[in-house]
Design a protein around this motif. Structure first.
Motif, short mmCIF file in Angstrom:
data_model
loop_
_atom_site.label_atom_id
_atom_site.label_comp_id
_atom_site.label_asym_id
_atom_site.label_seq_id
_atom_site.Cartn_x
_atom_site.Cartn_y
_atom_site.Cartn_z
N ILE A 88 0.81 -1.23 0.00
CA ILE A 88 0.00 0.00 0.00
C ILE A 88 0.84 1.27 0.00
O ILE A 88 0.46 2.28 -0.61
CB ILE A 88 -1.00 -0.01 1.19
CG1 ILE A 88 -2.05 1.08 1.02
CG2 ILE A 88 -0.26 0.13 2.52
CD1 ILE A 88 -3.03 0.85 -0.10
N ASP A 89 2.01 1.24 0.63
CA ASP A 89 2.85 2.44 0.69
C ASP A 89 4.02 2.37 -0.29
O ASP A 89 4.94 3.18 -0.23
CB ASP A 89 3.37 2.66 2.12
CG ASP A 89 4.16 1.46 2.64
OD1 ASP A 89 4.09 0.38 2.01
OD2 ASP A 89 4.84 1.60 3.68
N GLY A 114 -2.90 7.68 5.59
CA GLY A 114 -3.21 9.02 5.09
C GLY A 114 -2.77 9.25 3.66
O GLY A 114 -2.34 10.35 3.29
N ILE A 115 -2.87 8.20 2.82
CA ILE A 115 -2.45 8.32 1.42
C ILE A 115 -3.60 7.94 0.50
O ILE A 115 -4.60 7.35 0.93
CB ILE A 115 -1.23 7.41 1.11
CG1 ILE A 115 -1.57 5.93 1.39
CG2 ILE A 115 -0.01 7.86 1.89
CD1 ILE A 115 -0.46 4.96 1.03
N GLU A 150 -12.87 7.31 0.11
CA GLU A 150 -12.11 8.56 0.22
C GLU A 150 -10.69 8.43 -0.32
O GLU A 150 -10.15 9.36 -0.92
CB GLU A 150 -12.07 8.99 1.69
CG GLU A 150 -11.37 10.31 1.93
CD GLU A 150 -11.32 10.69 3.40
OE1 GLU A 150 -10.56 11.63 3.72
OE2 GLU A 150 -12.01 10.06 4.22
N HIS A 151 -10.07 7.28 -0.10
CA HIS A 151 -8.65 7.13 -0.40
C HIS A 151 -8.39 6.35 -1.68
O HIS A 151 -7.30 6.44 -2.24
CB HIS A 151 -7.94 6.45 0.78
CG HIS A 151 -8.06 7.22 2.06
ND1 HIS A 151 -7.26 8.30 2.35
CD2 HIS A 151 -8.92 7.08 3.10
CE1 HIS A 151 -7.61 8.79 3.53
NE2 HIS A 151 -8.60 8.08 4.00
N VAL A 152 -9.35 5.57 -2.13
CA VAL A 152 -9.20 4.77 -3.35
C VAL A 152 -9.75 5.56 -4.53
O VAL A 152 -10.86 6.10 -4.47
CB VAL A 152 -9.96 3.43 -3.21
CG1 VAL A 152 -10.04 2.72 -4.56
CG2 VAL A 152 -9.27 2.53 -2.18
N LYS A 153 -8.97 5.64 -5.60
CA LYS A 153 -9.38 6.36 -6.81
C LYS A 153 -9.37 5.40 -8.00
O LYS A 153 -8.32 4.83 -8.33
CB LYS A 153 -8.43 7.53 -7.12
CG LYS A 153 -8.12 8.43 -5.92
CD LYS A 153 -9.33 9.20 -5.46
CE LYS A 153 -9.00 10.10 -4.27
NZ LYS A 153 -10.22 10.70 -3.66
#
Length: 231
Positions: A88-89, A114-115, A150-153
């Motif tokens: 994930i990071d 927070g990414i 919110e975090h997945v595009k």
């Protein structure tokens, strides 16, 4: 042939296929697939100008990451929810999202850090039982679910064509997913932007580009056949 010569040949073929489809070489992202290959080989292609690499297994991303020159990493293989934390990071995009459960775990892990995470929806456009991916009819449920995240595009679609000597069959599959890509683009979903169509591998990347791909995933045509004794 050397890796350098192989890469030059792949680049030449990508350029020709892009031109044939009315685009430029710069419109196509080459993801060099480094499954089973050593960090040394990966660094060699990076030094030769490759900017994006793709790994099939999250454990390989985790284990190689610190030993490879700065590059954009893509996770292109099947991803289990319990392995999301390994990548994930580290990766810039996950190509192989095929369930709401996986989307939710990517959202959870990205949120913890927070990414944001760009993803592609993997579509099993050929309907092969052995392939991962959602059916064409299941895609909308994932797109609607993505609107709540919110975090997945969602940035596009990915597919793997069947291994076949019949290029006409693969043209049909590539055309079908391109049409789906266009259909989605014409609708309005929050948090969904159809930017990338990831299709085509070493055996069919030229055909894929001619059918509209703007990401191709090429391994053996660059590195030679994989060494499966390397784990």
């Amino acid at each position: 042939m050397s890796i350098k010569e192989n890469l030059e040949e792949v680049e030449k073929r990508i350029s020709a296929a892009a031109q044939k489809s009315g685009r430029n070489r710069g419109d196509i992202t080459l993801v060099a697939v480094t499954k089973t290959h050593s960090p040394e080989m990966m660094n060699e292609v990076i030094r030769l100008g490759v900017t994006d690499i793709g790994e099939n297994k999250p454990q390989e991303v985790r284990d190689k990451f610190e030993h490879v020159l700065p590059v954009k990493w893509h996770l292109i293989g099947h991803l289990q929810t319990n392995k999301v934390k390994y990548v994930i990071d580290k990766v810039c995009m996950i190509h192989s999202v095929d369930s709401i459960k996986l989307m939710d775990e990517i959202e959870r892990q990205a949120g913890k850090r927070g990414i944001g995470m760009d993803i592609l929806i993997q579509v099993n456009i050929s309907g092969e039982e052995t392939k991962s991916g959602v059916s064409r009819g299941e895609v909308e449920a994932l797109l609607l679910h993505a609107e709540k995240l919110e975090h997945v595009k969602v940035k596009g679609l990915m597919t793997i064509a069947p291994k076949t000597d019949n290029s006409v069959t693969n043209i049909l599959h590539f055309d079908n997913i391109r049409q789906l890509f266009i259909d989605i683009k014409q609708k309005t979903y929050d948090n969904v932007n159809m930017e990338y169509l990831s299709m085509g591998m070493s055996g069919d990347y030229e055909t894929a580009i001619e059918c509209g791909a703007n990401i191709v995933r090429v391994g053996s045509a660059i590195f030679g056949e994989r060494n499966y004794s390397q784990k």
